[in-house]
Motif scaffolding. Structure first.
Motif, PDB file in Angstrom:
ATOM      1  N   ILE A 369       0.836  -1.209   0.000  1.00 20.91           N
ATOM      2  CA  ILE A 369       0.000   0.000   0.000  1.00 20.91           C
ATOM      3  C   ILE A 369       0.871   1.259   0.000  1.00 20.91           C
ATOM      4  O   ILE A 369       0.474   2.294  -0.527  1.00 20.91           O
ATOM      5  CB  ILE A 369      -0.951  -0.003   1.217  1.00 20.91           C
ATOM      6  CG1 ILE A 369      -1.876  -1.231   1.133  1.00 20.91           C
ATOM      7  CG2 ILE A 369      -1.768   1.282   1.290  1.00 20.91           C
ATOM      8  CD1 ILE A 369      -2.747  -1.415   2.356  1.00 20.91           C
ATOM      9  N   TYR A 370       2.083   1.144   0.604  1.00 19.99           N
ATOM     10  CA  TYR A 370       2.955   2.322   0.705  1.00 19.99           C
ATOM     11  C   TYR A 370       3.870   2.485  -0.500  1.00 19.99           C
ATOM     12  O   TYR A 370       4.698   3.395  -0.527  1.00 19.99           O
ATOM     13  CB  TYR A 370       3.813   2.228   1.970  1.00 19.99           C
ATOM     14  CG  TYR A 370       3.023   1.984   3.227  1.00 19.99           C
ATOM     15  CD1 TYR A 370       2.056   2.896   3.645  1.00 19.99           C
ATOM     16  CD2 TYR A 370       3.208   0.833   3.990  1.00 19.99           C
ATOM     17  CE1 TYR A 370       1.309   2.666   4.797  1.00 19.99           C
ATOM     18  CE2 TYR A 370       2.470   0.596   5.141  1.00 19.99           C
ATOM     19  CZ  TYR A 370       1.524   1.524   5.542  1.00 19.99           C
ATOM     20  OH  TYR A 370       0.790   1.297   6.665  1.00 19.99           O
ATOM     21  N   SER A 371       3.733   1.617  -1.471  1.00 13.72           N
ATOM     22  CA  SER A 371       4.612   1.719  -2.643  1.00 13.72           C
ATOM     23  C   SER A 371       4.289   2.986  -3.422  1.00 13.72           C
ATOM     24  O   SER A 371       3.144   3.457  -3.430  1.00 13.72           O
ATOM     25  CB  SER A 371       4.443   0.494  -3.542  1.00 13.72           C
ATOM     26  OG  SER A 371       3.162   0.499  -4.139  1.00 13.72           O
ATOM     27  N   PRO A 372       5.296   3.560  -4.097  1.00 14.71           N
ATOM     28  CA  PRO A 372       5.066   4.792  -4.866  1.00 14.71           C
ATOM     29  C   PRO A 372       3.947   4.648  -5.890  1.00 14.71           C
ATOM     30  O   PRO A 372       3.189   5.592  -6.117  1.00 14.71           O
ATOM     31  CB  PRO A 372       6.424   5.029  -5.545  1.00 14.71           C
ATOM     32  CG  PRO A 372       7.418   4.334  -4.677  1.00 14.71           C
ATOM     33  CD  PRO A 372       6.707   3.143  -4.116  1.00 14.71           C
ATOM     34  N   VAL A 373       3.840   3.464  -6.500  1.00 15.18           N
ATOM     35  CA  VAL A 373       2.811   3.255  -7.526  1.00 15.18           C
ATOM     36  C   VAL A 373       1.417   3.402  -6.925  1.00 15.18           C
ATOM     37  O   VAL A 373       0.540   4.057  -7.491  1.00 15.18           O
ATOM     38  CB  VAL A 373       2.970   1.865  -8.174  1.00 15.18           C
ATOM     39  CG1 VAL A 373       1.828   1.593  -9.124  1.00 15.18           C
ATOM     40  CG2 VAL A 373       4.287   1.773  -8.907  1.00 15.18           C
ATOM     41  N   VAL A 374       1.198   2.800  -5.743  1.00 12.55           N
ATOM     42  CA  VAL A 374      -0.117   2.854  -5.110  1.00 12.55           C
ATOM     43  C   VAL A 374      -0.417   4.277  -4.629  1.00 12.55           C
ATOM     44  O   VAL A 374      -1.543   4.780  -4.790  1.00 12.55           O
ATOM     45  CB  VAL A 374      -0.202   1.851  -3.947  1.00 12.55           C
ATOM     46  CG1 VAL A 374      -1.523   1.988  -3.199  1.00 12.55           C
ATOM     47  CG2 VAL A 374      -0.051   0.423  -4.472  1.00 12.55           C
ATOM     48  N   ILE A 375       0.572   4.931  -4.056  1.00 17.00           N
ATOM     49  CA  ILE A 375       0.364   6.303  -3.574  1.00 17.00           C
ATOM     50  C   ILE A 375       0.023   7.228  -4.737  1.00 17.00           C
ATOM     51  O   ILE A 375      -0.913   8.046  -4.655  1.00 17.00           O
ATOM     52  CB  ILE A 375       1.618   6.805  -2.819  1.00 17.00           C
ATOM     53  CG1 ILE A 375       1.771   6.018  -1.509  1.00 17.00           C
ATOM     54  CG2 ILE A 375       1.514   8.303  -2.534  1.00 17.00           C
ATOM     55  CD1 ILE A 375       3.064   6.270  -0.777  1.00 17.00           C
ATOM     56  N   LEU A 376       0.755   7.098  -5.842  1.00 11.60           N
ATOM     57  CA  LEU A 376       0.444   7.906  -7.027  1.00 11.60           C
ATOM     58  C   LEU A 376      -0.940   7.567  -7.569  1.00 11.60           C
ATOM     59  O   LEU A 376      -1.664   8.453  -8.051  1.00 11.60           O
ATOM     60  CB  LEU A 376       1.505   7.676  -8.103  1.00 11.60           C
ATOM     61  CG  LEU A 376       2.888   8.297  -7.835  1.00 11.60           C
ATOM     62  CD1 LEU A 376       3.894   7.848  -8.902  1.00 11.60           C
ATOM     63  CD2 LEU A 376       2.808   9.824  -7.824  1.00 11.60           C
TER      64      LEU A 376
END
Length: 790
Positions: A369-376
């Protein structure tokens, strides 16, 4: 100001709670579904990118061409790695992984058969990035009798105790543990459980005719890989032409970026199940569409309710409100709805992650959930749904003229009706495409599973012999097993069914004399064909009544016969190696069976008699299966007391090849259902609003004699027309793309008119059921009650 906007938006949501819940439910389903798919896609795209030098590491594959055949091996020759570094300064380093044959490893009372232990060169950690947890790893790759374990294997043998300095034994070999590294990440195209030094093997190992090692090269930054790939082909002339030239065989090396192997490789024999870039595109598009469908629902319902908001807008403008604050007010409502839906979506993501892992065959944790892809993606969702999705209703509602509104000219919310119809068509076009895709995916899987594999898997179990000492006892275990009346046949071979076989150079008799060919080669004992239900179409099987079969007889498949151009195969000569290896004639032709699995074409295959196989297949009668397996286990322990008993049904092992496609198909099915559900929520909201708006009309019609059926059809027909238009656009699009998708398979079904008709009918039924509830309520309403409605 911002606080006031959201405060007002929140009050509006509470006042119109039913409408708000419908929107939040649709947005939550769309956003949570999209986030699951985004995590899946991000993981598929992340394979092998955790290596620090990932963009500079390439695997060497070999493309081999004969005059009548060609194939690609994902391996290189044993001497290739060190030689290419020596000959070409462009290559910074190389490393080879040489498989350790399946063997029993022991520590005290713990023992396990290991299949993912490898020998490797000392450059391993110069090229690949694996985190060292304990000890050190350099000495293990330089010195023999040392070994590096992954964390999983270290815990398996040593539990919580420190493994450094302890030893594992395998037969007469002893390995000291010098280091423990993290488990190979699941997003790796190649995984191992332990690594020992290549120096455990003889210094002079193999020649340019011996393949069988995974070889990787690392290049300096900025290297022109394509140019080097071309340049490297001169190695064929220098090292291989003397061996393969006389056979009219040529070889080209292919450099595959490790970051692309998982998604782009179509080669047989990959060490781990591969993905598919096609599915990545499909799931990525589906994720976008799920969010867009949810946003469309919000836009649809907002514009449909324009009549109810028109007086509010008119009054605000009369008391001096400008258009910009009104736009901001409506946008704040959509953003607030999106944020609330996003919070619910993240909760669903956390709760259902284990179930999704089970479904998709993955191992995601909450760190995803904290990965850059999910945050973006979360930021993009707020922007797409909250701002872009809310912009049309905001601009549409804010432009009402106060004079027109207060005169009562806008009462039905019909302005923007065309826009709403277009959105409904788009939603159901996407939904129908997904239904067709889902049905075709499972149709293809069913087709592959139901194809005639050319051999009988039913009631066949497989056992594995780990070493030569066990193989020598095969005649004994075969004899004692056949004493059981529920065991029909026992056979041995050196190649597991459906998992390919090694290639060997043969001199084969042709119309032009003897010619050298690369042939798929396997060995078996007398009962191989009978045990596995393979059909002999010409000639005969190996026979105990013909002692000469043990020395100079072979069986070939139909593809072999076609490749050689034989009109009469029986009696044709084949030779391999020196005089002591094989000098034989063809005694029989087998019906083709899928030795390389259902994802690859059938290749020419030759089987010679040698009771030296490490794979045993046992054909059971099907009666008293569990007691028969217990009998086999007891006999195994009597003959091999120091070896654990493990078995597997052949059907289970053969069907493992479909596992990746099955999981992807299930994931696609789930999100197809969710896409339809989201679209139906919007349709339910629109139908509810339409019924509300036409309540008096329905009452008047009933007074004049309209029955329930007429009222039901009146409300349903508009929506059914829109859905039918969606079907009209979806069918040709889905037909085209699924035909393209099926081209990826050697053996494939077709899209079929049945699938298209089923998809269309299913969509119409779902639509009718969705709007039918509200339509039926309206149809049975007392006209006296409906005509009192203000």
């Amino acid at each position: 100001m911002l606080k006031n906007l959201f405060k007002t938006a929140f009050r509006h949501m509470l006042k119109h709670s039913g409408y708000s819940i419908l929107n939040i439910l649709g947005l939550t389903l769309g956003i949570s579904s999209a986030l699951f798919l985004i995590i899946y896609v991000a993981d598929e795209l992340s394979y092998d990118r955790y290596h620090e030098n990932a963009d500079r590491i390439y695997r060497v594959s070999t493309n081999i061409k004969e005059p009548d055949d060609k194939f690609t091996w994902i391996m290189a020759q044993i001497p290739f790695g060190p030689q290419v570094v020596k000959d070409y300064p462009e290559v910074q380093a190389s490393v080879r992984f040489i498989p350790i044959p399946r063997a029993l490893f022991k520590y005290e009372d713990k023992e396990f058969n290991e299949e993912k232990f490898y020998y490797a060169d000392s450059t391993l950690f110069d090229i690949f990035s694996y985190k060292v947890l304990k000890g050190e790893v350099k000495s293990a790759l330089l010195n023999p009798k040392k070994i590096i374990l992954t964390e999983k294997i270290a815990n398996q043998y040593f539990g919580k105790s420190d493994p450094i300095g302890k030893t594992l034994t395998s037969g007469t070999d002893t390995y000291e543990v010098t280091g423990v590294i993290e488990n190979c990440p699941t997003n790796s195209h190649f995984r191992f459980d332990a690594i020992a030094s290549r120096n455990n093997l003889p210094k002079q190992l193999g020649n340019w005719g011996n393949f069988g090692v995974y070889t990787y090269l690392m290049f300096p930054k900025g290297t022109n890989i394509k140019a080097f790939e071309t340049k490297m082909q001169e190695m064929y002339t220098t090292y291989m032409k003397p061996i393969f030239g006389p056979m009219n065989m040529t070889m080209n090396y292919i450099l595959e970026p490790i970051t692309k192997i998982h998604l782009y490789s179509t080669n047989a024999g990959e060490p781990e199940p591969t993905g598919s870039i096609t599915y990545v595109y499909i799931f990525g598009i589906v994720a976008i569409f799920l969010v867009l469908i949810a946003a469309m629902n919000y836009m649809n319902l907002s514009t449909a309710r324009s009549a109810k908001r028109a007086r509010e807008v008119g009054l605000r403008k009369v008391v001096g409100s400008r258009r910009t604050p009104l736009i901001l007010q409506f946008l704040s409502e959509s953003v607030l709805l999106t944020i609330i839906s996003l919070i619910f979506s993240l909760i669903i993501l956390v709760v259902l992650m284990p179930k999704f892992n089970l479904l998709a065959g993955k191992a995601y944790d909450l760190h995803a959930i904290y990965s850059p892809v999910v945050i973006l993606s979360i930021i993009a969702v707020i922007f797409i749904v909250g701002i872009i999705g809310g912009s049309y209703p905001a601009f549409y509602l804010s432009r009402f003229s106060p004079v027109t509104v207060l005169k009562g000219s806008i009462t039905k919310g019909t302005r923007g009706a065309m826009f709403r119809k277009i959105l409904v068509v788009i939603q159901f076009t996407v939904s129908v495409i997904m239904i067709v895709c889902t049905l075709v995916v499972f149709r293809q899987l069913k087709y592959l599973k139901s194809m005639d594999q050319g051999f009988d898997q039913k009631n066949v179990i497989g056992l594995q012999l780990n070493n030569q000492a066990m193989i020598k006892k095969y005649p004994l275990i075969k004899q004692v097993l056949l004493e059981n009346r529920n065991i029909k046949n026992v056979t041995s071979t050196n190649t597991a069914m459906g998992e390919g076989s090694g290639k060997t150079l043969f001199n084969v008799e042709t119309d032009q004399g003897m010619a050298q060919k690369g042939i798929n080669f396997a060995v078996s004992d007398h009962d191989f064909v009978k045990t596995l239900g393979i059909t002999i179409v010409k000639g005969r099987d190996f026979s105990r009544d013909m002692p000469s079969d043990t020395l100079n007889a072979v069986i070939v498949n139909e593809t072999f016969v076609r490749r050689m151009g034989w009109t009469e195969p029986i009696g044709k000569k084949v030779e391999a190696g020196d005089a002591n290896t094989l000098r034989a004639r063809v005694i029989g032709v087998m019906k083709d069976y899928h030795q390389t699995g259902m994802y690859n074409g059938i290749e020419s295959l030759l089987i010679a008699y040698r009771p030296l196989g490490n794979v045993i297949y046992i054909k059971l009668s099907g009666n008293e299966t569990q007691s028969t397996i217990s009998f086999i286990e007891n006999k195994w322990k009597e003959i091999f007391p120091d070896q654990p008993f493990t078995y597997q049904f052949l059907s289970e092992r053969f069907n493992r090849q479909f596992g990746a496609d099955e999981k992807r198909g299930l994931v696609f099915t789930l999100f197809t259902i969710l896409a339809i559900l989201i679209a139906c929520l919007g349709l339910f909201g629109l139908s509810s609003y339409m019924v509300e708006q036409r309540t008096k009309e329905i009452g008047v019609r009933k007074v004049f004699g309209a029955n329930e059926g007429i009222i039901l059809l009146l409300i349903a027909k508009d929506f059914l027309v829109l859905v039918s238009i969606g079907i009209f656009f979806a069918i040709p699009v889905s037909y085209y793309f699924m035909n393209r998708w099926l081209e990826n398979y050697v053996y494939r079904t077709n899209v079929g008119i049945t699938v298209l008709i089923m998809s269309a009918l299913l969509t119409i039924v779902i639509t009718f059921l969705t709007i039918g509830f509200k339509a039926y309520q309206a149809a049975i309403m007392n006209p006296a009650k409906s005509l009192k409605t203000e």
